[in-house]
Design a protein around this motif. Structure first.
Motif, PDB file in Angstrom:
ATOM      1  N   ASP A 138       0.831  -1.206   0.000  1.00  0.00           N
ATOM      2  CA  ASP A 138       0.000   0.000   0.000  1.00  0.00           C
ATOM      3  C   ASP A 138       0.866   1.258   0.000  1.00  0.00           C
ATOM      4  O   ASP A 138       0.597   2.220  -0.730  1.00  0.00           O
ATOM      5  N   VAL A 139       1.895   1.250   0.832  1.00  0.00           N
ATOM      6  CA  VAL A 139       2.786   2.411   0.921  1.00  0.00           C
ATOM      7  C   VAL A 139       3.520   2.617  -0.399  1.00  0.00           C
ATOM      8  O   VAL A 139       3.644   3.747  -0.890  1.00  0.00           O
ATOM      9  N   LEU A 140       3.994   1.528  -0.986  1.00  0.00           N
ATOM     10  CA  LEU A 140       4.695   1.646  -2.264  1.00  0.00           C
ATOM     11  C   LEU A 140       3.743   2.116  -3.360  1.00  0.00           C
ATOM     12  O   LEU A 140       4.154   2.822  -4.286  1.00  0.00           O
ATOM     13  N   GLY A 141       2.470   1.748  -3.248  1.00  0.00           N
ATOM     14  CA  GLY A 141       1.485   2.251  -4.201  1.00  0.00           C
ATOM     15  C   GLY A 141       1.333   3.757  -4.095  1.00  0.00           C
ATOM     16  O   GLY A 141       1.218   4.455  -5.116  1.00  0.00           O
ATOM     17  N   LEU A 142       1.341   4.286  -2.866  1.00  0.00           N
ATOM     18  CA  LEU A 142       1.287   5.736  -2.678  1.00  0.00           C
ATOM     19  C   LEU A 142       2.513   6.402  -3.301  1.00  0.00           C
ATOM     20  O   LEU A 142       2.408   7.446  -3.954  1.00  0.00           O
ATOM     21  N   TRP A 143       3.680   5.787  -3.082  1.00  0.00           N
ATOM     22  CA  TRP A 143       4.910   6.360  -3.637  1.00  0.00           C
ATOM     23  C   TRP A 143       4.871   6.355  -5.163  1.00  0.00           C
ATOM     24  O   TRP A 143       5.281   7.334  -5.802  1.00  0.00           O
ATOM     25  N   LEU A 144       4.364   5.283  -5.744  1.00  0.00           N
ATOM     26  CA  LEU A 144       4.275   5.221  -7.205  1.00  0.00           C
ATOM     27  C   LEU A 144       3.316   6.285  -7.741  1.00  0.00           C
ATOM     28  O   LEU A 144       3.563   6.882  -8.795  1.00  0.00           O
ATOM     29  N   ASP A 145       2.228   6.529  -7.016  1.00  0.00           N
ATOM     30  CA  ASP A 145       1.303   7.589  -7.427  1.00  0.00           C
ATOM     31  C   ASP A 145       1.999   8.953  -7.360  1.00  0.00           C
ATOM     32  O   ASP A 145       1.815   9.798  -8.242  1.00  0.00           O
ATOM     33  N   ALA A 146       2.783   9.162  -6.303  1.00  0.00           N
ATOM     34  CA  ALA A 146       3.534  10.416  -6.190  1.00  0.00           C
ATOM     35  C   ALA A 146       4.555  10.529  -7.315  1.00  0.00           C
ATOM     36  O   ALA A 146       4.759  11.611  -7.883  1.00  0.00           O
ATOM     37  N   LEU A 147       5.184   9.414  -7.652  1.00  0.00           N
ATOM     38  CA  LEU A 147       6.164   9.419  -8.741  1.00  0.00           C
ATOM     39  C   LEU A 147       5.503   9.790 -10.063  1.00  0.00           C
ATOM     40  O   LEU A 147       6.077  10.537 -10.867  1.00  0.00           O
ATOM     41  N   ASP A 148       4.299   9.291 -10.303  1.00  0.00           N
ATOM     42  CA  ASP A 148       3.583   9.633 -11.534  1.00  0.00           C
ATOM     43  C   ASP A 148       3.354  11.144 -11.624  1.00  0.00           C
ATOM     44  O   ASP A 148       3.467  11.738 -12.705  1.00  0.00           O
ATOM     45  N   VAL A 149       3.023  11.757 -10.492  1.00  0.00           N
ATOM     46  CA  VAL A 149       2.811  13.206 -10.472  1.00  0.00           C
ATOM     47  C   VAL A 149       4.101  13.930 -10.857  1.00  0.00           C
ATOM     48  O   VAL A 149       4.105  14.855 -11.674  1.00  0.00           O
ATOM     49  N   VAL A 150       5.209  13.485 -10.279  1.00  0.00           N
ATOM     50  CA  VAL A 150       6.490  14.147 -10.517  1.00  0.00           C
ATOM     51  C   VAL A 150       6.962  13.924 -11.954  1.00  0.00           C
ATOM     52  O   VAL A 150       7.480  14.843 -12.600  1.00  0.00           O
ATOM     53  N   LEU A 151       6.794  12.716 -12.465  1.00  0.00           N
ATOM     54  CA  LEU A 151       7.207  12.437 -13.839  1.00  0.00           C
ATOM     55  C   LEU A 151       6.419  13.294 -14.828  1.00  0.00           C
ATOM     56  O   LEU A 151       6.964  13.767 -15.832  1.00  0.00           O
TER      57      LEU A 151
END
Length: 265
Positions: A138-151
């Motif tokens: 779940d936490v890594l899913g949040l990080w991946l969502d944040a990464l999508d925003v930054v990318l």
């Protein structure tokens, strides 16, 4: 750079629990979580869910960032807030008709001091609970969502003068930007792949950082070119400046460790 990228070598990742701890320690996600916990009845947001300008300073201070006129704290707070909204750590509430700042039939004419923009509110979102009660996935899913925003931000066009790209309809004329979102995303993907290859290859710098000119050259200089021409060297320089902007965005999310180009140079 060859048209067909080589297959990337495998890497042994740490356990998911360790990765999740590292994700939560990434400055951008950590700030987003902190702002989600800070959001409350007095939080005011604009139509796009962004914090109103008057509250960016408060958000910066909540994060322990300087908020003076020449400081970047409010900008960093705005970035963290957008990540909080886009990852579901914060839930934005639409403006209420009787809320302060909401449109009023008795308000003055448009453009007057009495004509305030409608503002909404924000509260902690459902995904905030995942930070402490969710699984490592779940936490890594949040990080991946944040990464999508930054990318997405890293691949977005740089607009020096907004007035130059505003069309007659008042909207941004993306054709005037000469911007190809697919090409930009592909370029950034290629950069990250080359960075990985240069880092893990036997001929690479091992634990040493990859020099930015080397990474830029890997994207521009053809493999079969001997001495680069002046035109190619100019392209490398332009790529370096482009990568500097992009890595400044990617570093706070924990994707890369980056030493920015000295702006005095």
């Amino acid at each position: 750079m060859p048209e067909d990228r080589p297959t990337l070598p495998p890497v042994l990742l740490p356990p998911e629990a360790e990765l999740a701890r590292a994700a939560l320690a990434a400055p951008l996600l950590a700030r987003a979580v902190r702002l989600a916990r800070w959001a409350g009845p007095d939080t005011r947001v604009g139509a796009g869910g962004e914090l109103v300008t008057e509250q960016l300073g408060d958000a910066a201070r909540e994060l322990g960032l300087p908020d003076g006129p020449d400081d970047d704290g409010p900008a960093y707070a705005g970035e963290a807030w957008r990540v909080a909204v886009d990852t579901g750590l914060v839930e934005v509430e639409d403006p209420q008709e009787d809320a302060p700042g909401a449109p009023d039939d008795e308000a003055g004419p448009a453009g007057s001091d009495d004509d305030a923009e409608a503002v909404g509110g924000a509260v902690a979102g459902a995904n905030l609970a995942l930070v402490t009660k969710g699984s490592p996935q779940d936490v890594l899913g949040l990080w991946l969502d944040a990464l999508d925003v930054v990318l997405a931000d890293a691949a977005a066009p740089v607009i020096d003068d907004l007035h130059d790209v505003i069309g007659e309809d008042g909207e941004i004329d993306f054709d005037a930007l000469d911007w190809d979102p697919e090409a930009e995303a592909e370029f950034l993907e290629g950069v990250l792949a080359n960075l990985y290859l240069l880092t893990v290859s036997e001929a690479g710098p091992a634990d040493q950082p990859v020099p930015l000119p080397v990474l830029a050259a890997s994207m521009v200089v053809p493999d079969d070119m001997g001495e680069p021409t002046d035109d190619v060297l100019e392209q490398v320089s332009e790529a370096m400046m482009r990568l500097d902007d992009q890595f400044r965005l990617l570093e706070p999310v924990g994707l890369v460790d980056y030493q920015p180009v000295d702006e005095a140079l």
